[in-house]
Design an enzyme around this catalytic site. Sequence first.
Site, PDB file in Angstrom:
ATOM      1  N   HIS A  29      -5.391   1.474 -34.400  1.00  0.00           N
ATOM      2  CA  HIS A  29      -6.694   1.630 -33.736  1.00  0.00           C
ATOM      3  C   HIS A  29      -7.583   0.384 -33.877  1.00  0.00           C
ATOM      4  O   HIS A  29      -7.994  -0.194 -32.862  1.00  0.00           O
ATOM      5  CB  HIS A  29      -7.386   2.901 -34.247  1.00  0.00           C
ATOM      6  CG  HIS A  29      -8.836   2.986 -33.928  1.00  0.00           C
ATOM      7  ND1 HIS A  29      -9.317   3.105 -32.645  1.00  0.00           N
ATOM      8  CD2 HIS A  29      -9.931   2.953 -34.733  1.00  0.00           C
ATOM      9  CE1 HIS A  29     -10.641   3.153 -32.678  1.00  0.00           C
ATOM     10  NE2 HIS A  29     -11.035   3.055 -33.936  1.00  0.00           N
ATOM     11  N   HIS A  62     -13.635  -2.470 -38.782  1.00  0.00           N
ATOM     12  CA  HIS A  62     -14.765  -1.584 -38.492  1.00  0.00           C
ATOM     13  C   HIS A  62     -14.684  -0.192 -39.100  1.00  0.00           C
ATOM     14  O   HIS A  62     -15.705   0.433 -39.327  1.00  0.00           O
ATOM     15  CB  HIS A  62     -15.021  -1.500 -36.972  1.00  0.00           C
ATOM     16  CG  HIS A  62     -14.149  -0.521 -36.246  1.00  0.00           C
ATOM     17  ND1 HIS A  62     -12.933  -0.850 -35.718  1.00  0.00           N
ATOM     18  CD2 HIS A  62     -14.325   0.802 -35.978  1.00  0.00           C
ATOM     19  CE1 HIS A  62     -12.397   0.212 -35.141  1.00  0.00           C
ATOM     20  NE2 HIS A  62     -13.219   1.231 -35.288  1.00  0.00           N
ATOM     21  N   GLU A 102     -15.942   3.259 -43.764  1.00  0.00           N
ATOM     22  CA  GLU A 102     -16.126   4.696 -43.557  1.00  0.00           C
ATOM     23  C   GLU A 102     -14.888   5.494 -43.959  1.00  0.00           C
ATOM     24  O   GLU A 102     -15.016   6.569 -44.526  1.00  0.00           O
ATOM     25  CB  GLU A 102     -16.461   4.930 -42.076  1.00  0.00           C
ATOM     26  CG  GLU A 102     -16.984   6.307 -41.759  1.00  0.00           C
ATOM     27  CD  GLU A 102     -18.380   6.583 -42.320  1.00  0.00           C
ATOM     28  OE1 GLU A 102     -18.941   5.697 -42.992  1.00  0.00           O
ATOM     29  OE2 GLU A 102     -18.893   7.694 -42.102  1.00  0.00           O
ATOM     30  N   ASP A 103     -13.722   4.957 -43.694  1.00  0.00           N
ATOM     31  CA  ASP A 103     -12.514   5.780 -43.837  1.00  0.00           C
ATOM     32  C   ASP A 103     -11.588   5.393 -44.989  1.00  0.00           C
ATOM     33  O   ASP A 103     -10.582   6.057 -45.205  1.00  0.00           O
ATOM     34  CB  ASP A 103     -11.687   5.735 -42.534  1.00  0.00           C
ATOM     35  CG  ASP A 103     -12.447   6.339 -41.361  1.00  0.00           C
ATOM     36  OD1 ASP A 103     -13.421   7.069 -41.634  1.00  0.00           O
ATOM     37  OD2 ASP A 103     -12.082   6.086 -40.212  1.00  0.00           O
ATOM     38  N   ASP A 107     -14.560   0.362 -29.591  1.00  0.00           N
ATOM     39  CA  ASP A 107     -14.086   1.445 -30.457  1.00  0.00           C
ATOM     40  C   ASP A 107     -14.090   2.761 -29.678  1.00  0.00           C
ATOM     41  O   ASP A 107     -13.108   3.506 -29.659  1.00  0.00           O
ATOM     42  CB  ASP A 107     -15.035   1.518 -31.668  1.00  0.00           C
ATOM     43  CG  ASP A 107     -14.724   2.674 -32.607  1.00  0.00           C
ATOM     44  OD1 ASP A 107     -13.533   2.923 -32.849  1.00  0.00           O
ATOM     45  OD2 ASP A 107     -15.678   3.313 -33.096  1.00  0.00           O
ATOM     46  N   ASP A 130     -16.366   6.396   2.854  1.00  0.00           N
ATOM     47  CA  ASP A 130     -16.242   5.002   2.496  1.00  0.00           C
ATOM     48  C   ASP A 130     -15.932   4.860   1.007  1.00  0.00           C
ATOM     49  O   ASP A 130     -16.740   5.090   0.128  1.00  0.00           O
ATOM     50  CB  ASP A 130     -17.474   4.278   3.110  1.00  0.00           C
ATOM     51  CG  ASP A 130     -18.552   3.864   2.213  1.00  0.00           C
ATOM     52  OD1 ASP A 130     -18.171   3.231   1.427  1.00  0.00           O
ATOM     53  OD2 ASP A 130     -19.724   4.124   2.311  1.00  0.00           O
TER      54      ASP A 130
HETATM   55 MN    MN Z   1     -13.010   3.313 -34.914  1.00  0.00          MN
END
Ligand code: MN
Length: 719
Positions: free
Chosen positions: A48, A72, A76-77, A139, A261
């Site tokens: 990712h 990034h 957080e993870d 992201d 159109d």
């Molecule tokens: Mn992400």
Amino acid sequence: MIRQYELVEKVKSYDPDVDEDIINRAYVFAMKAHGSQKRASGEAYFSHPVEVAYKLTQYRLDAASIVTALLHDTVEDTDVTLDSIEASFGKEIRGLVDGVTKLSRLEGKSENLKQAENFRKLLIAMSEDLRVLLVKLADRLHNMETLSHIKNPEKRQRIARETLEIYAALAERIGMRNIKEELQDLAFTELYPEARESIVTRMQFLREQGAAEVEKTKEVLREKLAAAGLGNATIQGREKKPYSIWKKMETKKISFEQLSDIVAFRISVDTIAECYQALGVIHAEWHTIPGRFKDYISTPKSNGYQSIHTSVLGPAQQRVEIQIRSHDMDEVADYGLAAHWSYKQGANAGKDGKKMRWIRELLEILEQSDNPEEFLENTKLEMYQDQVFCFTPKGDILAFPRGATPVDFAYGVHSGVGDTCVGAKINGRIVPLRTLLKNGDQVEIITSKTQTPSPSWERFVVTGKARSEIRKHIRVSQRTEYITLGRAILSKTFKQEGEEFIEKMIEPHLPHFNKKTVEDVIAEVGEGVISRQQVFEVVIGQKKPLPPSGVTSMLSSLSNPFRRKKAEAGTPMPIKGLIPGMAIHYAGCCHPIPGDRIVGIVTTGKGITIHTMDCETLENYSDSPERWIDVAWERDQNDATNIGRLKVNVSNETASLATVTNVIARENGNISNFKIINRSMDFFEILIDVEVRDVRHLGNIIANLRSKAVVQSVERWQT
Ligand code: MN
């Protein structure tokens, strides 16, 4: 999955001098950090951030952006900290990763889409750096591309709605048209699959019907332009996206049958002059459709977009939508200003090392744009920096001026909430009411039915709403105080004259005072707007001079320079020097009235009691100077605004204090504080604060005091 060398090669293709090492290190760092984590698709999680980084190479972003994209999700993870990122990659990267992490924490908080606009502003305000926003958009784009792997349909819908309302709109704002369209279409697929399917089918039908038309139109356009010397023009027939067709059908109330159109033609030429030349050719050849001509070259959109739009009745009498622009403008239209300037940098800037140049140029160009307001609204990331955006417990988002506090927030929710506010929690923790709110804070107001607004709040609130509500309450409680004071003044005055004061006596005279109620009159007596003498004369109907109000005979005769005229609008209390929020009472022993020299004594549980300066009960407090509060009646407007503090020694004899204050009064000084600091058998030692125009004014007063027999010494007192 994209390999390390592929990513580096891609960046090098547009920036040959890029710092390869830092990208390589970030790649390895993120790969190790995510370890064996998996995505919902079952793929390695690390794929990712790599995809996100790769997407950004399409926009030719700098190494810092690419590195940020790779890192990034680590904070957080994984157990990576911002400190370890700073240690390995420096402060700049730390700041960018921190920015993206903060934005990620807001995901899923935008449930209430009425609030979408505020939410977008919050994201921009928190991004501060355009690159943070770009990484976040890439992201989101990759997450949308892989959305189908999420099993829970409600979660998918929520993410898709958020994408449409928040992120696609953000991409539009900064001119990232490609990202915007991709995000919109992915979200559209998730949210309205049937509508999209119908449009796709209809488009397929029209395509089959008119496939030849597109080619034919292109051919005719090419011929006409070439005949006018524009043989170098590129002509494209570009099919519109299902989402934008759907939007158009909605806003213009077009049915499927009317939808004809689906292709827009784009003519790209080399120069701006050629754009207008091409326009001339087209308008000379075919009828224009009124209302469809727009010149965004002379007036670019706020996101930098430039192009001429026109619609004509084409060769086969069908509607043809045509966009005319230069190749440079094409670049901007598809990739946004960011890509355009980074591209120019890659091509021309060489080794000047100004890697932030494209952002600076972007801002410079926009600063020179014709519509500075729109520019501020839409492009500069400094926008919204004067505001903070905070969440209610329900997830609503409210905007406040920077410097706002939980009290502002409470009044922002509802004036009833503000009025009963006793405390606040920010992000679950109890905080003082004067705490400054920060972007993204979740604020919960604790209320109590018995609470009323504290006047001290007025000192720190910043919103007009909070301030006016607090003032409203102060005014109500002030009026109560004025009425109490006015009653006391009138009772005493009447009593001195051998009359009994009965409130009803005022009633027949209301027109004289131009008031509606008796209380209005009494309140104005308390406030000092109407004099006690006036009321007495009108009610009793006789004119005799009133003696000074008994108890304070010595000092009240000094009221002359302090007599109050009509109070200025908005004058808070008749007394100044009070502590906002503390209740005040007028002492029963000495009944101070406007003009008396007064002092406040802090009484536990009672607030401040106002005594006349010469009240005998004050001796009871001589041992606790900390309880004395400097107060004075509000006086008339006067240019005397500087305060000089004098220490004066006077003989303890009859009227010696009156002599001192008389001198000051005659010299047009205003005593704002008067405090006996020593009282012996023979002397008073007093401190006097005098409001004066300037030093000379104070000097005159000092000289005059020294000339009096009762005055032993006078000196300027510096503390
Ligand atoms: Mn992400």
